[in-house]
Enzyme design. Structure first.
Site, PDB file in Angstrom:
ATOM      1  N   GLY A 169       0.818  -1.210   0.000  1.00 38.09           N
ATOM      2  CA  GLY A 169       0.000   0.000   0.000  1.00 38.09           C
ATOM      3  C   GLY A 169       0.848   1.254   0.000  1.00 38.09           C
ATOM      4  N   ASP A 180      -8.496  -1.651  17.520  1.00 41.11           N
ATOM      5  CA  ASP A 180      -7.806  -1.650  18.805  1.00 41.11           C
ATOM      6  C   ASP A 180      -6.310  -1.859  18.562  1.00 41.11           C
ATOM      7  OD1 ASP A 180      -7.425  -1.545  21.510  1.00 41.11           O
ATOM      8  OD2 ASP A 180      -8.141  -3.571  21.920  1.00 41.11           O
TER       9      ASP A 180
END
Length: 592
Positions: free
Chosen positions: A329, A383
């Site tokens: 990415g 998280d």
């Protein structure tokens, strides 16, 4: 006659025993307060005190560090700094501590607390099993408590009657508004959804955990359906009318849907638990693919979840031959991200220098991550776990990956011979970046994921979160196909933003000027500009406008701000609106 050596041994033994007792005292204080906050969730639900529920959730997260700090203060009064930093003292203390927790049912959590104290003393160095619990003190299965954590309700061919028994036995402390209606709707949904061999099995039964799982505005009965040797998960969400009692909102038996309810993107449940390991073991039967660390975190023991993650990662790295590589990415402007392809985690390091336009400090970035930890993540924020002084063999890194990390993150990573020392990093669950995911989608998948991208933005806004940088590359897609935000350096409270409409130009030349013809403050946001900023692809931009036109209107954002400032708690439930029974309610509910 005793020798000086014998005297030293006795001295070590006494001091080791005192150190162990002091650490365990701190842990007991933590567990006592943790239990109190969790057990009080029932009262908060009965009283529909949603604001206090949010505050209690944040307080329980902060509790761990508070009790570690209090224990460190006690140790500072009891031991000289030089003595406390002697590893031989901790060798003895560990043996005494093991004896003290040997018969405890929460010994795993006690080990983690001991590790936290040790790491505070030694700044996360000297991570060895001689001095702390790198591995658990028990390799054999834990002793069973003998406590009954669940109750069983045989179906006996009547699903409605069995479901009614489950609802009647639930210790909610508040009556159902219309239990007969809820039982009828729930039984009909079950009979439609269950496979025939389960539905008609003579030994079919519900087995439900005795304690209720509370989160935000919901109370969840969690259990399983057992029939003919097969097990299906069962979650019964119960909501509050805030007037006339409670009601069953839906019935969920699909494993993927249950996994989403316990997702790493959700706030931790408040549930009163005597034997955490046995409850986690029960939950594992419902979600066998979910890492055990995530299950501990889901019920509030996020620090022990970190311990389980660390142990699992160590075992995995030791058993695999693949190497850490830079994450696929677009490179981040603030964080460098690397992955181990065979493991479902990403590792994030704060860069030494941020790209132009990122006007913030390292401490400010860390505070953004702390904000996310404390805040309700509404299923749309990943998280994280934070690690310090993590040591990995150099041969576990691809050379080009290590070279890039050393170049851009020198203050966070360094070489020590054949070891790589990672001074500070965050871990998150691995997801596919949204921009890469869209590049592989067909038309139907593109529409679905863009719709969920818009839902993610809306649900974060409802939770008083504005992501800041909403570019596609800063969102990921989970294995369940859900869109989640994971780049936190520009995250802010929604209520601190100033959403504005672009004023009309007084004359055409203003619109053609290189600079805006209107003043722009530091917190000003113009939703009309989102389209070109988010989507270079015109087709994607047009489709997103069609799916979520409100996002481009300043008035929509302002309306949410007004609701939040007025004290409304707009909840985001972990299942889709279409799953609900369709009973008309006045509650705030953001469709998932």
């Amino acid at each position: 006659m005793s020798s000086d050596y014998d005297s030293d041994e006795r001295g070590n033994g006494q001091q080791g025993q005192r150190l162990a007792a002091t650490v365990l005292h701190g842990f007991d204080e933590y567990r006592s307060r943790f239990k109190h906050i969790s057990s009080d969730a029932r009262r908060r639900f009965i009283e529909a005190d949603w604001r206090e529920a949010q505050q209690a959730s944040a307080a329980r997260i902060n509790l761990y560090d508070e009790k570690v700090a209090a224990t460190m203060e006690r140790l500072g009064r009891a031991f000289e700094p030089e003595r406390l930093s002697e590893c031989t003292l901790w060798t003895d203390a560990k043996q005494h501590y093991m004896a003290l927790i040997d018969q405890r049912l929460d010994y795993k959590l006690a080990e983690t607390f001991y590790n936290s104290i040790f790491c505070n003393v030694f700044s996360h160095r000297h991570i060895r099993d001689d001095w702390m619990f790198v591995s658990s003190s028990r390799q054999e299965p834990a002793r069973h408590s003998g406590l009954s954590i669940s109750h069983r309700v045989p179906v006996k061919g009547n699903w409605a009657c069995a479901l009614e028994s489950v609802l009647c036995e639930a210790p909610l402390g508040i009556a159902f508004e219309h239990q007969g209606r809820d039982v009828t709707l729930g039984a009909e949904m079950l009979l439609d959804a269950l496979p025939a061999h389960v539905r008609d099995a003579p030994d079919a039964a519900f087995e439900v955990l005795r304690n209720v799982f509370y989160r935000n505005k919901g109370a969840y009965l969690v259990g399983r359906i057992e029939a003919s040797g097969e097990t299906l998960p069962l979650v019964l969400p119960v909501l509050h009318t805030e007037r006339d009692g409670v009601y069953l909102d839906t019935v969920i038996i699909e494993p993927e849907e249950v996994s989403i309810i316990f997702s790493f993107t959700r706030a931790y449940f408040q549930v009163e638990i005597e034997v955490p390991g046995e409850v986690v073991g029960f939950l594992q039967t419902l979600m066998p693919d979910k890492p055990i660390g995530e299950l501990y975190a889901a019920i509030g023991f996020y620090k022990h979840g970190k311990t389980e993650l660390f142990r699992g990662l160590n075992e995995h790295v030791a058993s695999r031959s693949d190497q850490f590589i830079i994450a696929p990415g677009v490179r981040g402007m603030v964080m460098a991200v690397f992955v181990l392809p065979s493991y479902r985690l990403v590792f994030k390091l704060i860069k030494d220098r941020f790209a132009p336009g990122k006007d913030m400090s390292r401490d400010q970035v860390r505070e953004k991550y702390r904000l996310v930890k404390r805040h309700d993540r509404v299923g749309r924020l990943a998280d994280t776990q934070e690690f310090s002084n993590f040591v990995v063999g150099r041969d576990h890194f691809a050379p080009e990956c290590l070279a890039e990390l050393l170049e851009v993150c020198g203050s966070s990573i360094s070489l020590r011979g054949n070891k790589v020392l990672i001074r500070h990093c965050y871990t998150e669950r691995m997801m596919t970046p949204l921009n890469l995911y869209l590049a592989q989608c067909d038309a139907e998948e593109t529409r679905a994921v863009l719709n969920d991208y818009g839902n993610a933005i809306k649900q974060l806004a409802a939770a008083d979160i504005f992501p800041g940088d909403m570019l596609l590359k800063n969102f990921g897609v989970t294995r369940h196909g859900r869109v989640v935000f994971y780049d936190y350096d520009e995250i802010n409270y929604l209520t601190e933003c100033n959403f504005r409409e672009i004023p009309e130009a007084r004359y055409p030349e203003q619109e053609l000027a290189s600079e805006p013809w209107y003043s722009v403050g530091p917190n000003d946001i113009f939703p009309e500009e989102f389209g070109p900023f988010l989507f270079a692809n015109m087709e994607l931009r047009k489709l997103f406008y069609e799916l979520h036109p409100e996002i481009f209107q300043a008035s929509w954002w302002q309306g949410l701000q007004d609701a939040i400032l007025a004290g409304r708690v707009i909840d985001v439930y972990p299942y889709r609106n279409k799953r609900r029974f369709g009973i008309d309610r006045s509650q705030d509910f953001i469709d998932d």
